[in-house]
Design a protein around this motif. Structure first.
Motif, PDB file in Angstrom:
ATOM      1  N   SER A  47     -32.970 -11.237   2.029  1.00 24.03           N
ATOM      2  CA  SER A  47     -34.409 -11.528   2.022  1.00 24.03           C
ATOM      3  C   SER A  47     -35.113 -10.515   1.139  1.00 24.03           C
ATOM      4  N   GLY A  49     -37.111  -7.653  -0.126  1.00 24.10           N
ATOM      5  CA  GLY A  49     -37.534  -6.407   0.513  1.00 24.10           C
ATOM      6  C   GLY A  49     -36.962  -6.189   1.895  1.00 24.10           C
ATOM      7  N   SER A  51     -37.295  -8.184   4.274  1.00 26.28           N
ATOM      8  CA  SER A  51     -38.435  -8.516   5.133  1.00 26.28           C
ATOM      9  C   SER A  51     -38.057  -9.455   6.271  1.00 26.28           C
ATOM     10  N   PRO A  53     -38.386 -12.690   6.862  1.00 27.01           N
ATOM     11  CA  PRO A  53     -39.643 -13.317   7.277  1.00 27.01           C
ATOM     12  C   PRO A  53     -39.478 -14.612   8.075  1.00 27.01           C
ATOM     13  N   THR A 114     -45.911 -10.660   7.469  1.00 26.96           N
ATOM     14  CA  THR A 114     -45.015  -9.672   8.048  1.00 26.96           C
ATOM     15  C   THR A 114     -45.154  -8.305   7.365  1.00 26.96           C
ATOM     16  N   ASP A 115     -45.093  -7.251   8.166  1.00 21.89           N
ATOM     17  CA  ASP A 115     -45.114  -5.895   7.625  1.00 21.89           C
ATOM     18  C   ASP A 115     -43.712  -5.422   7.251  1.00 21.89           C
ATOM     19  N   LYS A 116     -42.703  -6.117   7.769  1.00 24.18           N
ATOM     20  CA  LYS A 116     -41.325  -5.705   7.503  1.00 24.18           C
ATOM     21  C   LYS A 116     -41.033  -5.826   6.005  1.00 24.18           C
ATOM     22  N   GLY A 117     -40.430  -4.826   5.449  1.00 25.59           N
ATOM     23  CA  GLY A 117     -40.164  -4.805   4.026  1.00 25.59           C
ATOM     24  C   GLY A 117     -41.258  -4.162   3.201  1.00 25.59           C
ATOM     25  N   SER A 118     -42.395  -3.902   3.830  1.00 27.09           N
ATOM     26  CA  SER A 118     -43.527  -3.218   3.173  1.00 27.09           C
ATOM     27  C   SER A 118     -43.940  -3.867   1.860  1.00 27.09           C
ATOM     28  N   ARG A 129     -40.982 -14.735  -0.109  1.00 23.11           N
ATOM     29  CA  ARG A 129     -40.705 -14.730   1.334  1.00 23.11           C
ATOM     30  C   ARG A 129     -40.211 -16.117   1.771  1.00 23.11           C
TER      31      ARG A 129
END
Length: 209
Positions: A47, A49, A51, A53, A114-118, A129
């Protein structure tokens, strides 16, 4: 990087050949442990970064399933009006959803916030994503097929209405509605090709610059 033996490569090609979009399912239940084993393929997917998602919603209640099926029937009727007489007749004879029979139904979403992966890799191309979700679905699809299950991707839906009916967050966008179960029959040839809707390319067109 490690290469795999020729026998494995041949089996992988065979898996790709037999991975078909399934619309005709038996109603036999799918063992929960087997389903989770297949869903765990999402955890192996790449995925942007890192992330991850994807968001998976299991559509189980009669209320949710009926709403999704009615959504499909309405969208399908609208789609039929967009074709001329001969193509419309062919379209009307196509089975484009296994929603009435598939024991497992999944709505797969992309969490756009989503904040995951910044945000790595998604600031210039946020659609990455969603592409990541599609890649994860493909791994899930191959995993289910390797275990004898079938998957059907229903795209004839009103996403906004489905989102309301499933009560998902506003930041989630629908990527796929999947029907999963034991196929009535299997074939290497796509059903749309069998029924004369369209032919599969025999060779990949590649452009050079």
């Amino acid at each position: 990087m490690q290469s795999f033996p020729k026998d494995f490569q041949s089996e992988l090609t065979r898996l790709l050949l037999w991975r078909r979009d399934v619309r005709r399912f038996r109603t036999d239940p799918v063992d929960e442990a087997l389903l989770i084993e297949c869903l765990d393929a999402f955890l192996l997917a790449p995925s942007v970064g890192l992330s991850e998602p994807w968001r998976v919603v299991r559509v189980e209640s009669d209320t949710a399933r009926n709403a999704a099926y009615e959504n499909f029937k309405s969208a399908n009727a609208d789609a039929l009006t967009g074709y001329g007489s001969e193509k419309a007749q062919t379209y009307a004879g196509l089975k484009l959803s296994g929603m009435s029979d598939a024991p497992v139904q999944l709505a797969i979403y992309c969490d756009e916030a989503t904040d995951k992966g910044s945000g790595l890799g998604a600031k210039t191309m946020p659609e990455m994503r969603r592409y990541s979700v599609v890649g994860a679905i493909n791994l899930f699809w191959l995993t289910t097929r390797a275990r004898g299950l079938g998957v059907g991707w229903v795209s004839i839906l009103d996403p906004e209405q489905l989102n309301k009916d499933l009560n998902v967050p506003d930041d989630w966008s629908l990527v796929a509605y999947l029907c999963v179960g034991w196929p009535e029959d299997v074939s290497k040839t796509p059903e749309l090709e069998q029924l004369g809707w369209e032919d599969r390319r025999k060779q990949l067109p590649i452009q050079r610059r």
